[in-house]
Design an enzyme around this catalytic site. Structure first.
Site, PDB file in Angstrom:
ATOM      1  N   LYS A   1     -14.364  18.924  10.127  1.00 43.98           N
ATOM      2  CA  LYS A   1     -15.456  19.069  11.081  1.00 43.98           C
ATOM      3  C   LYS A   1     -15.573  20.537  11.477  1.00 43.98           C
ATOM      4  O   LYS A   1     -14.670  21.081  12.100  1.00 43.98           O
ATOM      5  CB  LYS A   1     -15.219  18.190  12.305  1.00 43.98           C
TER       6      LYS A   1
ATOM      7  N   THR B   1       0.858  -1.184   0.000  1.00 44.50           N
ATOM      8  CA  THR B   1       0.000   0.000   0.000  1.00 44.50           C
ATOM      9  C   THR B   1       0.891   1.231   0.000  1.00 44.50           C
ATOM     10  O   THR B   1       2.029   1.175   0.468  1.00 44.50           O
ATOM     11  CB  THR B   1      -0.886   0.040   1.257  1.00 44.50           C
TER      12      THR B   1
ATOM     13  N   TRP C   1     -20.007  17.781   9.683  1.00 46.66           N
ATOM     14  CA  TRP C   1     -18.989  17.284   8.757  1.00 46.66           C
ATOM     15  C   TRP C   1     -19.112  17.999   7.411  1.00 46.66           C
ATOM     16  O   TRP C   1     -20.217  18.210   6.922  1.00 46.66           O
ATOM     17  CB  TRP C   1     -19.171  15.790   8.512  1.00 46.66           C
TER      18      TRP C   1
ATOM     19  N   GLU D   1      -6.029  -3.194  -0.886  1.00 47.17           N
ATOM     20  CA  GLU D   1      -6.460  -4.309  -0.034  1.00 47.17           C
ATOM     21  C   GLU D   1      -7.651  -5.065  -0.620  1.00 47.17           C
ATOM     22  O   GLU D   1      -8.078  -6.080  -0.093  1.00 47.17           O
ATOM     23  CB  GLU D   1      -6.848  -3.780   1.357  1.00 47.17           C
TER      24      GLU D   1
HETATM   25  P1  AMP Z   1      -5.009   2.578  -2.985  1.00 50.89           P
HETATM   26  O1  AMP Z   1      -4.963   1.440  -2.085  1.00 50.89           O
HETATM   27  O2  AMP Z   1      -3.707   3.295  -3.114  1.00 50.89           O
HETATM   28  O3  AMP Z   1      -5.572   2.220  -4.323  1.00 50.89           O
HETATM   29  O4  AMP Z   1      -5.990   3.657  -2.343  1.00 50.89           O
HETATM   30  C1  AMP Z   1      -7.307   3.334  -2.010  1.00 50.89           C
HETATM   31  C2  AMP Z   1      -8.038   4.564  -1.603  1.00 50.89           C
HETATM   32  O5  AMP Z   1      -8.171   5.465  -2.709  1.00 50.89           O
HETATM   33  C3  AMP Z   1      -9.459   4.320  -1.173  1.00 50.89           C
HETATM   34  O6  AMP Z   1      -9.533   3.847   0.144  1.00 50.89           O
HETATM   35  C4  AMP Z   1     -10.073   5.689  -1.339  1.00 50.89           C
HETATM   36  O7  AMP Z   1      -9.767   6.552  -0.270  1.00 50.89           O
HETATM   37  C5  AMP Z   1      -9.377   6.204  -2.577  1.00 50.89           C
HETATM   38  N1  AMP Z   1     -10.230   5.994  -3.755  1.00 50.89           N
HETATM   39  C6  AMP Z   1     -10.161   5.011  -4.657  1.00 50.89           C
HETATM   40  N2  AMP Z   1     -11.096   5.183  -5.611  1.00 50.89           N
HETATM   41  C7  AMP Z   1     -11.790   6.295  -5.291  1.00 50.89           C
HETATM   42  C8  AMP Z   1     -12.903   6.992  -5.864  1.00 50.89           C
HETATM   43  N3  AMP Z   1     -13.471   6.607  -6.990  1.00 50.89           N
HETATM   44  N4  AMP Z   1     -13.352   8.078  -5.209  1.00 50.89           N
HETATM   45  C9  AMP Z   1     -12.792   8.516  -4.060  1.00 50.89           C
HETATM   46  N5  AMP Z   1     -11.744   7.904  -3.489  1.00 50.89           N
HETATM   47  C10 AMP Z   1     -11.241   6.815  -4.085  1.00 50.89           C
END
Ligand code: AMP
Length: 542
Positions: free
Chosen positions: A439, A186, A444, A331
């Site tokens: 906040k 990650t 929110w 994940e």
């Molecule tokens: P990663 O593991 O680097 O792919 O990051 C995952 C995170 O990216 C998610 O938990 C979200 O916070 C963000 N994310 C992924 N897709 C979207 C989306 N379409 N809109 C908003 N946030 C997103």
């Protein structure tokens, strides 16, 4: 009583076998690091993946040993996807945009034994190899003639010489489908990164699901360009779903600028493309001033960060391309939800449809989700209540590699760290990362909503909203804005632009113009870094 059907393990090797036998002539087109275009077929991928498997056997790599890549989207990377996992080893795709210290740390933590890299990353490999004593061979993804004579890298091989020395015949081994197949760390903005360890079973189930009509809708008639990197959650599983469906694959290599991507889309008659919003921003930024049109592109899946409405509109209204908004995470292999309309939405007025399209979408079969309030109680699916989003399913992590971070699950559910609403139709909408929520006076404010409005202003290229300390309201939103080149907008004009578009108390208190918004290794806005940059900033009147 058990069913009486055959039980065959779901293995990644079966995907490339299928592609070879049923779509052998299907094309794979890659822009190479060298700049030229390389073309071959699924038949070639399969043959060369078997050579890779033999080459790994020749190195005495054991079952589950890790083989790392530092590579762009390209045909050799694709061969490694199948050759490494198919032969029972674990493919570890490393994000080359990470800091070299982090890359060395990750390679050691994963216990990588072989590192395959595109020549672009030679300086990176030169910088880290001395810190990675466990790596016993380095394979440069090139012809033998392209190997540098004095790289200083021990046991440096050319990919073509290394795998090309082996016959193209190989019997893929059969083993437990729950065996590890690939891993991805990650991006981890705090602490050390943690790895999701995918299995053959999770990968194949995800590949099936990703290809479904209401998901990526992939078929043998598609020409697919994944701009999303193969080092980021397996390019959203597209290489696997492509083998399963036999679609044509078009790889952009290192050239992700608007002009190069546009040329490839047109020349290879691409019907479907996938990437994060920042990439599409570059593409649209190239097309508009040059008055360009798409001749074949029909759909594009956008995810990884919230897709601004202005982008959905531009694709849809200006270019006739359908945008599919997707959400997922490392994940989750990564797909969780994808936004397509239901039958009963088809006759809704355009603005109502748009409201739905903006959401991150409905759960794909295989993913369960729920939202939970501060008190730990599940919240209703009414499109209004928002809370922490939890997921579970056969392609969601149960535990991180080496148990890092302890047990991540809460009563069997994985906490995503996102805050969301879910409506009565099951459409999920992310309002924020839990750590980015603002906040104000006990209420929110969704930073994504605030950003989306700014992004709709024609002079705004990128916008990031963060909460700033406020003596009375606790926090107030401030919007950091990058202007489009040559465009002008003042603070007051932009704040006026919010009028009528959102509740007054959700309008940011201030606009800060910046040259760039810091982006992380996967193209997401790094709000932690932005906060650091603005640490001396004071809200007006405080
Ligand atoms: P990663 O593991 O680097 O792919 O990051 C995952 C995170 O990216 C998610 O938990 C979200 O916070 C963000 N994310 C992924 N897709 C979207 C989306 N379409 N809109 C908003 N946030 C997103």
């Amino acid at each position: 009583m058990l069913g009486l059907m055959q039980s065959q393990p779901l293995l990644i090797s079966s995907l490339v076998d299928h592609a070879e036998h049923h779509h052998g002539e299907g094309q794979i087109v890659s822009r190479r690091v060298e700049g030229d275009i390389h073309r071959y077929t699924w038949k070639d991928v399969a043959a060369r993946a078997r050579q890779v498997a033999r080459a790994l056997d020749g190195m005495n790599l054991m079952f589950s040993d890790r083989v790392a890549t530092l590579a762009w989207n390209g045909y050799r990377h694709l061969e490694l996807y199948f050759g490494v996992s198919g032969s029972g080893r674990v493919l570890h795709t490393i994000n080359p945009r990470l800091h070299p210290d982090q890359i060395a740390w990750i390679a050691n933590h994963a216990e990588d034994q072989v590192l395959c890299f595109d020549m672009t990353f030679l300086p990176l490999v030169q910088a880290i190899h001395a810190r990675c004593p466990g790596i016993k061979a380095y394979v440069a993804l090139c012809e033998p003639g392209k190997l540098p004579a004095d790289s200083g890298i021990p046991n440096l091989l050319s990919y073509e010489a290394w795998m090309g020395a082996h016959p193209t015949t190989y019997d893929w081994p059969s083993f437990d489908e729950n065996s590890a197949s690939s891993m991805c760390y990650t991006s981890g903005t705090t602490g050390n990164p943690k790895a999701a360890l995918y299995s053959h079973r999770s990968t194949i189930l995800h590949a099936y699901a990703a290809a479904l009509p209401d998901v990526m809708c992939l078929s043998a008639r598609d020409s697919v360009l994944p701009v999303v990197p193969m080092f980021h959650v397996n390019a959203w599983g597209i290489p696997y779903s492509a083998a399963l469906t036999g679609c044509k694959l078009v790889f952009p290599g290192p050239a992700m600028d608007g002009k190069s991507v546009y040329e490839l889309l047109e020349e290879e008659k691409v019907t479907y493309a996938a990437g994060v919003p920042t990439v599409w921003q570059m593409l649209l930024g190239h097309m508009k001033p040059n008055n360009l049109r798409f001749s074949t592109l029909k759909r594009t899946v956008i995810g990884g960060s919230a897709c601004p409405p202005a982008m959905i509109n531009a694709f849809n209204d200006d270019y006739g391309v359908e945008v599919l908004h997707a959400w997922g995470m490392t994940e989750m292999s990564p797909l969780g939800t994808l936004c397509t309309l239901k039958n009963r939405h088809l006759n809704l007025p355009a603005d109502e449809k748009m409201k739905i399209r903006l959401k991150q979408g409905r759960a794909i079969y295989g993913v369960d989700m729920k939202i939970v309030g501060d008190d730990g109680k599940e919240l209703p699916w009414d499109g209004k209540a928002f809370g922490d989003l939890y997921v579970r399913g056969p392609w969601v992590v149960r535990e991180y590699f080496k148990g890092e971070g302890g047990d991540p699950l809460v009563n069997g559910w994985f906490p995503t760290g996102d805050v969301a609403t879910i409506d009565a139709d099951g459409y999920m909408q992310i309002t924020d990362r839990s750590k980015d929520v603002i906040k104000s006076g006990g209420e929110w404010i969704s930073s994504i909503d605030v950003e989306n409005i700014a992004m709709a202003h024609p002079a705004v290229q990128m916008a990031a909203c963060i909460g700033m300390r406020h003596p009375k309201w606790d926090e107030r939103p401030v919007i950091a804005v990058v202007k489009r080149p040559g465009a002008e907008v003042t603070r007051d004009e932009l704040l006026k632009f919010y009028e009528g578009k959102t509740a007054k108390w959700q309008v940011p208190d201030d606009v800060v113009f910046v040259d760039a918004i810091p982006l992380g290794a996967t193209g997401k806005m790094l709000k932690t870094r932005l906060r650091e940059q603005l640490k001396d900033y004071k809200l007006p009147g405080t």
